[in-house]
Scaffold this motif. Structure first.
Motif, PDB file in Angstrom:
ATOM      1  N   TYR A   1      11.787  13.308  -0.221  1.00 18.16           N
ATOM      2  CA  TYR A   1      10.957  12.098  -0.221  1.00 18.16           C
ATOM      3  C   TYR A   1       9.670  12.214  -1.038  1.00 18.16           C
ATOM      4  CZ  TYR A   1      13.974  10.830   3.710  1.00 18.16           C
ATOM      5  OH  TYR A   1      15.051  10.544   4.513  1.00 18.16           O
ATOM      6  N   GLY A   2       9.342  13.389  -1.553  1.00 18.76           N
ATOM      7  CA  GLY A   2       8.117  13.529  -2.327  1.00 18.76           C
ATOM      8  C   GLY A   2       6.896  13.772  -1.460  1.00 18.76           C
ATOM      9  N   SER A   3       5.704  13.489  -2.022  1.00 18.90           N
ATOM     10  CA  SER A   3       4.430  13.832  -1.383  1.00 18.90           C
ATOM     11  C   SER A   3       3.756  12.609  -0.773  1.00 18.90           C
ATOM     12  CB  SER A   3       3.468  14.440  -2.413  1.00 18.90           C
ATOM     13  OG  SER A   3       3.995  15.629  -2.951  1.00 18.90           O
ATOM     14  N   THR A   4       3.128  12.820   0.369  1.00 20.82           N
ATOM     15  CA  THR A   4       2.322  11.785   1.010  1.00 20.82           C
ATOM     16  C   THR A   4       0.854  12.071   0.769  1.00 20.82           C
ATOM     17  OG1 THR A   4       3.987  11.396   2.709  1.00 20.82           O
ATOM     18  CG2 THR A   4       1.743  10.695   3.210  1.00 20.82           C
TER      19      THR A   4
ATOM     20  N   HIS B   1       0.791  -1.231   0.000  1.00 21.31           N
ATOM     21  CA  HIS B   1       0.000   0.000   0.000  1.00 21.31           C
ATOM     22  C   HIS B   1       0.828   1.289   0.000  1.00 21.31           C
ATOM     23  CE1 HIS B   1      -3.705  -2.205   0.565  1.00 21.31           C
ATOM     24  NE2 HIS B   1      -3.210  -2.825   1.621  1.00 21.31           N
ATOM     25  N   ASN B   2       2.083   1.210   0.432  1.00 21.27           N
ATOM     26  CA  ASN B   2       2.843   2.454   0.548  1.00 21.27           C
ATOM     27  C   ASN B   2       3.175   3.118  -0.785  1.00 21.27           C
ATOM     28  OD1 ASN B   2       4.150   4.288   2.533  1.00 21.27           O
ATOM     29  ND2 ASN B   2       5.987   3.754   1.382  1.00 21.27           N
ATOM     30  N   PRO B   3       3.343   2.372  -1.885  1.00 24.45           N
ATOM     31  CA  PRO B   3       3.657   3.071  -3.138  1.00 24.45           C
ATOM     32  C   PRO B   3       2.660   4.161  -3.506  1.00 24.45           C
ATOM     33  CG  PRO B   3       4.127   0.744  -3.382  1.00 24.45           C
ATOM     34  CD  PRO B   3       3.465   0.897  -2.036  1.00 24.45           C
ATOM     35  N   LYS B   4       1.373   3.962  -3.214  1.00 24.87           N
ATOM     36  CA  LYS B   4       0.393   5.000  -3.558  1.00 24.87           C
ATOM     37  C   LYS B   4       0.247   6.048  -2.462  1.00 24.87           C
ATOM     38  CE  LYS B   4      -3.519   2.127  -2.023  1.00 24.87           C
ATOM     39  NZ  LYS B   4      -4.726   1.380  -2.469  1.00 24.87           N
ATOM     40  N   LEU B   5       0.692   5.723  -1.243  1.00 27.65           N
ATOM     41  CA  LEU B   5       0.573   6.664  -0.130  1.00 27.65           C
ATOM     42  C   LEU B   5       1.847   7.458   0.103  1.00 27.65           C
ATOM     43  CD1 LEU B   5      -1.280   4.450   2.520  1.00 27.65           C
ATOM     44  CD2 LEU B   5      -2.257   6.314   1.152  1.00 27.65           C
ATOM     45  N   ASN B   6       2.989   6.809  -0.024  1.00 28.37           N
ATOM     46  CA  ASN B   6       4.291   7.412   0.273  1.00 28.37           C
ATOM     47  C   ASN B   6       4.316   7.969   1.699  1.00 28.37           C
ATOM     48  OD1 ASN B   6       6.978   8.086  -0.456  1.00 28.37           O
ATOM     49  ND2 ASN B   6       6.369  10.211  -0.768  1.00 28.37           N
ATOM     50  N   ALA B   7       3.825   7.165   2.628  1.00 24.10           N
ATOM     51  CA  ALA B   7       3.825   7.568   4.037  1.00 24.10           C
ATOM     52  C   ALA B   7       5.122   7.153   4.725  1.00 24.10           C
ATOM     53  CB  ALA B   7       2.629   6.945   4.757  1.00 24.10           C
ATOM     54  N   VAL B   8       5.561   5.911   4.481  1.00 19.31           N
ATOM     55  CA  VAL B   8       6.799   5.386   5.073  1.00 19.31           C
ATOM     56  C   VAL B   8       7.928   5.654   4.091  1.00 19.31           C
ATOM     57  CG1 VAL B   8       7.952   3.347   5.995  1.00 19.31           C
ATOM     58  CG2 VAL B   8       5.468   3.612   6.273  1.00 19.31           C
ATOM     59  N   ILE B   9       8.917   6.439   4.519  1.00 17.53           N
ATOM     60  CA  ILE B   9       9.916   6.925   3.548  1.00 17.53           C
ATOM     61  C   ILE B   9      11.340   6.446   3.843  1.00 17.53           C
ATOM     62  CG2 ILE B   9       8.687   8.882   2.559  1.00 17.53           C
ATOM     63  CD1 ILE B   9      11.009   9.147   5.615  1.00 17.53           C
ATOM     64  N   ALA B  10      11.539   5.756   4.955  1.00 21.52           N
ATOM     65  CA  ALA B  10      12.854   5.188   5.259  1.00 21.52           C
ATOM     66  C   ALA B  10      12.643   3.990   6.173  1.00 21.52           C
ATOM     67  CB  ALA B  10      13.752   6.216   5.937  1.00 21.52           C
ATOM     68  N   THR B  11      13.392   2.903   5.937  1.00 17.00           N
ATOM     69  CA  THR B  11      13.212   1.692   6.739  1.00 17.00           C
ATOM     70  C   THR B  11      14.559   1.070   7.085  1.00 17.00           C
ATOM     71  OG1 THR B  11      12.971   0.355   4.732  1.00 17.00           O
ATOM     72  CG2 THR B  11      10.936   1.116   5.801  1.00 17.00           C
ATOM     73  N   ASP B  12      14.552   0.303   8.148  1.00 19.57           N
ATOM     74  CA  ASP B  12      15.673  -0.574   8.510  1.00 19.57           C
ATOM     75  C   ASP B  12      15.078  -1.960   8.698  1.00 19.57           C
ATOM     76  OD1 ASP B  12      17.901  -1.869   9.480  1.00 19.57           O
ATOM     77  OD2 ASP B  12      17.789  -0.963  11.492  1.00 19.57           O
TER      78      ASP B  12
ATOM     79  N   THR C   1       8.430   8.135   8.865  1.00 19.17           N
ATOM     80  CA  THR C   1       7.313   8.597   8.043  1.00 19.17           C
ATOM     81  C   THR C   1       7.492  10.057   7.635  1.00 19.17           C
ATOM     82  OG1 THR C   1       6.122   8.862  10.146  1.00 19.17           O
ATOM     83  CG2 THR C   1       5.587   6.943   8.805  1.00 19.17           C
ATOM     84  N   ASN C   2       6.823  10.443   6.575  1.00 21.54           N
ATOM     85  CA  ASN C   2       7.122  11.679   5.860  1.00 21.54           C
ATOM     86  C   ASN C   2       6.615  12.945   6.558  1.00 21.54           C
ATOM     87  OD1 ASN C   2       8.414  12.895   3.697  1.00 21.54           O
ATOM     88  ND2 ASN C   2       6.639  12.828   2.353  1.00 21.54           N
ATOM     89  N   VAL C   3       7.260  14.054   6.183  1.00 24.88           N
ATOM     90  CA  VAL C   3       7.000  15.377   6.761  1.00 24.88           C
ATOM     91  C   VAL C   3       7.088  16.434   5.656  1.00 24.88           C
ATOM     92  CG1 VAL C   3       7.964  14.730   9.009  1.00 24.88           C
ATOM     93  CG2 VAL C   3       9.462  15.739   7.270  1.00 24.88           C
ATOM     94  N   PRO C   4       6.607  17.640   5.898  1.00 23.48           N
ATOM     95  CA  PRO C   4       6.896  18.756   5.001  1.00 23.48           C
ATOM     96  C   PRO C   4       8.255  19.370   5.312  1.00 23.48           C
ATOM     97  CG  PRO C   4       5.422  19.480   6.734  1.00 23.48           C
ATOM     98  CD  PRO C   4       5.633  18.006   6.943  1.00 23.48           C
TER      99      PRO C   4
END
Length: 485
Positions: A140-143, A38-49, A124-127
Motif C-alpha cells: 500500500y505504500g507510505s502513510t 485528502h487521502n491522496p496526500k496522506l495515504n491513510a485509508v488503503i482499502a474501502t467497501d 487503514t495502513n500499517v507497516p
C-alpha cells in the motif's frame, strides 16, 4: 468554539444522528468525500467497501426512521487498522504474499463495533508485520502525518492515527504490542487506549489463518475524544464465545470526578530511553497544572522495579511473542547470532536475537521476572492512582525507511540515538499487561502534537480513561491539523 462536523467526536456524531440532525448516509458521504479530497496526500485509508457501506448506511437511516433502539455508535462512519479481518477485504499486514487473502468474516472487535452501529467503510495502513513506528509497506505504500507530510504518523496503527486527525473517519481501532496504538495517538494528536492484556479479545486480528492469542499484544480503540474510548471499551471488551461460557468481565468504574481526586506520579525520562526536552517540558507543564488543580503529584514515586531489567525482559518476551512469524532461515540466523553474542552485550540487536531464539526454559525464567514486576506495580498502585510518562522520546520524526530499523537513528536533545531505544516506553506498561491511555497535551516548537501516557493498575482501564476525559475537559481538547477544514 465547536469543532467542525468532520472533527467532532464519535459520541457527538452519534448524537447528531439520533437527533436527526444528519442522516447516516449523509454522514458517510461526508467522510467519503473527505477521503477523496485528502487521502491522496496522506495515504491513510488503503482499502474501502464504499458500495457495501452505503447500503449499510441506508439501512441505518431506516432504523432511525423506525424509531427503534439504536446502538451507542449508530451511524458513525468507521475505518479500522488493516490487520483486522473485515469480510470481503484483504488482510495483509503489509506483506505482498497476502495481497489476495480476502477475509471471510469480521474480526470480533470489528463485529462488535458494527453491532454497536458503526458504518465500517474501510481499512487503514500499517507497516510490514506491524513492526515499525512508521507505516509503509510494499502493498500500500507510505502513510504521511497530517501535521507534516514529511513525517511519520507513527506505527503500527499509523493509518488509524492519521485518518482520525485529518477528519477522514469517525472512530478507529488498532493493536498494540510495542506502542502501536499509543505511538500514533501521540504523533497525530488523538487519543488511544491500550487495554489491560486479555480484556479485549483479539479474535480475527491474525495473519494467515492463525487462531492463537499471543502474549503482551492487545487490541483497542483510537478516537478524537477520550469519551469515545470509554464508549468503545464498553462495546468491545469481554471474552470470546468459548471463554464467555466460564467468565464475565467486570472492569471497575472510576469513582473520581475531578483532577483533584487523583494521586499521580510523573516520570519525565529514563536512562534506558532519554526523552527529548520538548516532550519532557510538555509533561512537566501538565504536572504543574495538575498541582494547581489540587491533585497530589510526585516526581519521585516509582514502582520498585529495575528499569534496565524491565527493558531486557520486555524486549526478549516481545521478540519471543512475535518470533513464530520468522522464516526458518531468519530463525536459524537468530540462533546463531544469540550464540555468538557477548553476555554483556545489551544492545537492542542482541536482545532482539536472544528473544527471537528464546528457549521455553528461558521464557519461563523471564516470565517469573515479569510477574515479580507485576506485583511491584500492584504495590505501587496501592498508594498512587496513575503514572504519567512519555509515549515516545520525541514528537513525530521525519520519514526514514532506509536499512534495518535497529540501525536507524533519531535526533534526541541534539544527539543521534537509536530509534529502537524508545521501545522502552512501550514496554514500561506493556510487558506487565497494564492499561495505558495516550492523550494529547501540547505541541512541539515545530507545531507537532505531543501526548502523555497515562498508566494505571491492571484492570484500571476506566481509571486511565476517566483521567484522560478530565484532561480533555480541563486542559486540552482535540486540535485539528491545519489545512483539513
Amino acid at each position: 468554539m465547536p469543532l467542525d462536523l468532520p472533527f467532532q467526536s464519535a459520541k457527538q456524531l452519534a448524537a447528531a444522528v439520533r437527533k436527526k440532525k444528519i442522516g447516516c448516509l449523509e454522514l458517510l458521504d461526508l467522510y467519503l468525500k473527505r477521503v477523496e479530497t485528502h487521502n491522496p496526500k496522506l495515504n491513510a485509508v488503503i482499502a474501502t467497501d464504499i458500495e457495501g457501506a452505503r447500503e449499510r448506511a441506508k439501512m441505518a437511516d431506516a432504523a432511525v426512521a423506525a424509531g427503534g433502539k439504536l446502538g451507542p455508535l449508530h451511524g458513525v462512519p468507521m475505518t479500522i487498522k488493516e490487520s483486522f479481518d473485515v469480510a470481503g477485504l484483504p488482510t495483509t499486514w503489509g506483506d505482498p504474499a497476502f495481497r489476495n487473502s480476502l477475509a471471510e468474516r469480521n474480526a470480533l472487535l470489528a463485529q462488535r463495533m458494527v453491532d454497536a452501529g458503526v458504518t465500517l467503510f474501510g481499512k487503514t495502513n500499517v507497516p510490514l508485520n506491524l513492526a515499525d513506528w512508521q507505516s509503509y509497506n510494499e502493498v500500500y505504500g507510505s502513510t504521511n502525518n497530517p501535521w507534516d507530510l514529511s513525517r511519520t504518523p507513527g506505527g503500527s496503527s499509523g493509518g488509524s492515527g492519521a485518518a482520525l486527525a485529518a477528519g477522514l473517519t469517525g472512530i478507529e481501532a488498532g493493536s498494540d504490542i510495542g506502542a502501536s496504538i499509543r505511538n500514533p495517538a501521540h504523533y497525530c494528536g488523538v487519543w488511544g487506549h491500550k487495554p489491560t492484556w486479555n480484556v479485549v479479545c483479539p479474535q480475527g486480528h491474525t495473519l494467515g489463518g492463525n487462531v492463537a492469542y499471543g502474549d503482551i499484544g492487545v487490541v483497542g480503540p483510537l478516537a478524537r475524544s477520550a469519551a469515545d474510548l470509554e464508549i468503545a471499551m464498553d462495546v468491545v471488551a469481554g471474552p470470546d464465545a468459548i471463554d464467555a461460557r466460564g467468565w464475565k468481565l467486570g472492569l471497575p468504574r472510576s469513582k473520581k470526578k475531578k483532577l483533584a481526586d487523583f494521586k499521580v506520579a510523573v516520570l519525565l525520562s529514563d536512562p534506558n530511553a532519554e526523552v527529548d526536552h520538548t516532550v519532557q517540558a510538555e509533561i512537566q507543564k501538565l504536572a504543574d497544572f495538575l498541582g494547581t488543580k489540587g491533585a497530589t503529584v510526585s516526581d519521585a514515586a516509582r514502582p520498585a522495579i529495575d528499569t534496565a531489567e524491565l527493558n531486557d525482559v520486555y524486549i526478549r518476551l516481545l521478540r519471543a511473542a512475535t518470533s513464530a512469524r520468522l522464516s526458518d532461515e531468519a530463525y536459524r540466523q537468530a540462533v546463531a547470532d544469540a550464540a555468538s553474542l557477548a553476555p554483556d552485550d545489551m544492545s537492542y540487536f542482541a536482545q532482539m536475537q536472544r528473544g527471537n531464539s528464546l528457549s521455553h526454559r528461558t521464557w519461563l525464567q523471564l516470565n517469573e521476572k515479569r510477574h515479580r514486576m507485576r506485583l511491584a506495580w500492584d504495590a505501587f498502585f496501592r498508594d498512587w492512582d496513575l503514572m504519567l510518562c512519555p509515549v515516545a522520546v520525541t514528537a513525530a520524526f521525519p520519514h526514514d525507511q532506509q536499512g534495518l530499523r535497529h540501525k536507524r537513528t533519531i535526533v534526541v536533545n541534539n544527539k543521534h540515538l537509536p530509534v529502537v531505544d524508545q521501545i522502552f516506553w512501550a514496554g514500561y506498561s506493556c510487558v506487565t499487561w497494564l492499561p495505558a491511555t495516550a492523550a494529547p497535551i501540547g505541541q512541539s516548537p515545530e507545531g507537532l502534537p505531543i501526548g502523555v501516557q497515562i498508566v494505571g493498575p491492571q484492570y484500571g482501564d476506566y481509571s486511565t480513561i476517566a483521567f484522560a476525559k478530565l484532561l480533555e475537559k480541563d486542559y486540552r481538547g482535540f486540535v485539528p491539523p491545519p489545512g483539513y477544514n
